[in-house]
Design a protein around this motif. Structure first.
Motif, short mmCIF file in Angstrom:
data_model
loop_
_atom_site.label_atom_id
_atom_site.label_comp_id
_atom_site.label_asym_id
_atom_site.label_seq_id
_atom_site.Cartn_x
_atom_site.Cartn_y
_atom_site.Cartn_z
N GLY A 64 12.62 44.99 20.89
CA GLY A 64 11.71 45.97 20.33
C GLY A 64 12.48 46.94 19.45
O GLY A 64 13.50 47.49 19.87
N ALA A 65 12.02 47.14 18.20
CA ALA A 65 12.72 48.04 17.28
C ALA A 65 11.70 48.57 16.27
O ALA A 65 11.47 47.97 15.24
N TRP A 105 16.69 54.65 12.02
CA TRP A 105 16.59 55.04 13.43
C TRP A 105 15.41 54.32 14.07
O TRP A 105 14.29 54.37 13.60
N ARG A 106 15.68 53.60 15.17
CA ARG A 106 14.64 52.80 15.80
C ARG A 106 14.59 53.07 17.31
O ARG A 106 15.54 53.57 17.92
N TYR A 122 20.01 52.75 21.01
CA TYR A 122 21.30 52.21 20.55
C TYR A 122 21.18 50.80 19.99
O TYR A 122 21.44 50.55 18.80
N PHE A 123 20.80 49.84 20.81
CA PHE A 123 20.72 48.45 20.35
C PHE A 123 19.64 48.23 19.30
O PHE A 123 19.89 47.53 18.30
N PRO A 124 18.42 48.78 19.46
CA PRO A 124 17.41 48.59 18.41
C PRO A 124 17.86 49.10 17.05
O PRO A 124 17.65 48.46 16.02
N ARG A 135 9.70 43.09 18.88
CA ARG A 135 8.84 43.27 20.06
C ARG A 135 9.58 42.76 21.29
O ARG A 135 10.47 41.91 21.19
N SER A 136 9.21 43.28 22.43
CA SER A 136 9.78 42.84 23.70
C SER A 136 8.91 41.75 24.29
O SER A 136 7.72 41.64 23.98
N ILE A 137 9.49 40.90 25.12
CA ILE A 137 8.71 39.87 25.83
C ILE A 137 8.52 40.24 27.30
O ILE A 137 8.10 39.41 28.10
N THR A 138 8.83 41.48 27.64
CA THR A 138 8.62 41.97 29.01
C THR A 138 7.49 42.99 29.01
O THR A 138 7.60 44.05 28.37
N TRP A 139 6.42 42.68 29.72
CA TRP A 139 5.25 43.55 29.77
C TRP A 139 5.46 44.68 30.77
O TRP A 139 5.97 44.48 31.88
#
Length: 388
Positions: free
Chosen positions: A234-235, A260-261, A301-303, A317-321
Motif C-alpha cells: 500500500g502506497a 511522501w506515501r 518508510y517502505f511505501p 494496495r495491501s492484500i491483507t484485510w
C-alpha cells in the motif's frame, strides 16, 4: 736350511693370519646379528607395550575421531555451489544486523539459475510471542512442502515450544525488541526479509502477524502471487493530517513531500524489492531521525522509499484485510462469536480492485485481527469457507 725354514716359517706365518682372520669373522658376524636382532626385538616389545598402554589409557576412538575431523567432504566445501544455493541449516546464526543485511544484499548478475529452482513464498510472522492460530496455518501449509518457508520474529525472551512435526519448529530468527510506531519495528521487518533472502529459492515475501489468517487455500494464494506483475505494498498520497501532515521538511532532498506515501504495514514484495529494502542506507537515516511518533515510521518508510525507487512495481494496495470501521489507532479484533459464514462473505464478496491492470473480485488473500478464541470456529468452517 735356515733359509727354507725361514721361508717355510714365512709361508706358515703368511697363512696363519689369513686362517685366523676368517675364523674371527665367522664368529663375529653371527654375534653382531644376534645383537641387532635382540635390539630390534626389544624395540618392538617396548613399542607394543607403549601402544597397549596408550590405547587403554586414552582409547583408540579418540585417534580415529581426530583423523575424521580433519576430512571435509567435497559437498561441504565452502566454495561449492550447494553452499550458496541451499538455505542455512539453522536460523539461529550469530551475525549482527549489519552483517546480516550485507550478506542478504548479495545479488547474482546472471539471471538464469544453473540449477533447478522452485520459487517459494516466505511467510514472515512478526509477533510478540505465541502463535495462537498456528493450527489453522498448519492445515493451510499441509501438502505444499517445498513451496514455502516460514520465519518468526518474536521478542528475544520468548521461547517457542512447537513439536518437531510443526512447520513452525525452529523457525525463529535472532530478534530484538520491536516497538510499535518506531524504527525498531522496521528493523524487525528488515531482519525478517534479510533472513528469508538467505534462501535463494524464496521469491516472494509476505509479512504477517500472529493474528492473521489466510482467506483462501495455499494453491490459490500461490498462483495469485506468482502470476502478479506487481508487489502488494500500500502506497497512497494522503493529503490529511495523518498523511502529509506527518512529513518533516528536514527529510529533503532524499525525500520530497510529493513522494511522501502512507500504507499498511502488512505487505507482499518480490525478491528485487526485498533486496532494495534491506540494502537501503539512503532513506533509512532520514526516517530514523525525522519520522517519530506521531509520525509512525512503519506506515511511511517502505511505501515512500519504494515509490521513489520502483513505483511501477507496486500495486499500491495491501492484500491483507483489516477493519478500521470501529475507529481508533488499531483495527477491530474478531473473536469466537464473529466467526460465521456471513462474516467471511462480507470480506470476500462485492469487492473490486485491479490485478495485473485488470478488474478483479479477489482483492484480499489474508485478514486480521483474530483473537485466540476464534481458533476453534475457524478450524470448524475452514474447509467449507476458506477451502482448506
Amino acid at each position: 736350511m735356515q733359509t727354507r725354514i725361514g721361508s717355510v716359517g714365512s709361508l706358515e706365518e703368511g697363512k696363519d693370519p689369513v686362517i685366523t682372520t676368517r675364523t674371527s669373522q665367522s664368529k663375529t658376524l653371527p654375534l653382531r646379528a644376534l645383537q641387532l636382532f635382540g635390539f630390534f626385538l626389544a624395540l618392538c616389545i617396548g613399542f607394543s607395550i607403549i601402544s597397549i598402554y596408550t590405547i587403554r589409557r586414552f582409547g583408540i576412538y579418540s585417534t580415529v575421531t581426530t583423523v575424521k575431523s580433519t576430512f571435509v567432504p567435497c559437498a561441504e566445501e565452502p566454495n561449492s555451489l550447494d553452499h550458496w544455493r541451499k538455505p542455512p541449516s539453522s536460523l539461529l546464526h550469530s551475525m549482527s544486523d549489519k552483517e546480516l543485511l550485507w550478506r542478504a544484499s548479495f545479488v547474482p548478475r546472471i539471471k538464469k539459475y544453473p540449477f533447478n529452482r522452485l520459487p517459494k513464498i516466505a511467510f514472515m510472522f512478526l509477533t510478540k510471542g505465541p502463535l495462537p492460530l498456528a493450527p489453522l496455518w498448519e492445515r493451510f501449509f499441509k501438502g505444499h512442502e517445498g513451496l514455502y518457508s516460514v520465519y518468526i520474529h518474536s521478542l528475544p525472551s520468548f521461547k517457542a515450544e512447537f513439536p518437531s512435526s510443526s512447520v513452525f519448529y525452529r523457525r525463529q530468527i535472532p530478534s530484538q525488541v520491536a516497538e510499535w510506531g518506531r524504527m525498531s519495528m522496521c528493523d524487525a521487518e528488515r531482519r525478517l526479509l534479510a533472513n528469508a533472502l538467505l534462501d535463494i529459492s524464496n521469491e516472494w515475501f509476505i509479512l504477517l502477524s500472529e493474528s492473521c489468517i489466510p482467506l483462501y487455500n495455499f494453491s490459490v494464494i500461490y498462483q495469485y502471487i506468482m502470476k502478479s506483475k506487481h508487489s502488494f505494498m500500500g502506497a497512497f498520497d494522503d493529503p490529511g493530517p495523518f498523511g502529509r501532515g506527518r512529513y518533516n521538511y528536514n527529510m529533503v532532498p532524499e525525500v520530497n513531500i510529493s513522494k511522501w506515501r502512507k500504507g499498511s504495514q502488512w505487505f507482499e514484495v518480490n525478491r528485487k524489492l526485498a533486496i532494495n529494502m534491506v540494502e537501503d542506507v539512503t532513506y533509512y537515516p532520514k526516517f530514523e531521525q525525522f519520522c517519530r511518533p506521531a509520525c509512525y515510521v512503519d506506515e511511511h518508510y517502505f511505501p515512500t522509499m519504494l515509490t521513489i525507487q520502483t513505483p511501477n512495481l507496486l500495486a499500491n494496495r495491501s492484500i491483507t484485510w483489516v477493519d478500521w470501521s470501529r475507529g481508533g489507532p488499531h483495527p477491530g479484533t474478531f473473536g469466537r462469536s464473529d466467526i460465521t459464514e456471513d462474516f467471511f462473505k462480507r470480506i470476500l464478496e462485492g469487492r473490486q480492485c485491479r490485478y495485473n491492470d485488470q478488474p478483479s473480485s479477489i482483492c484480499f488473500l489474508f485478514a486480521r485481527k483474530f483473537a485466540p478464541s476464534a481458533m476453534e470456529p475457524l478450524l470448524r468452517i475452514a474447509q467449507k469457507v476458506l477451502g482448506f
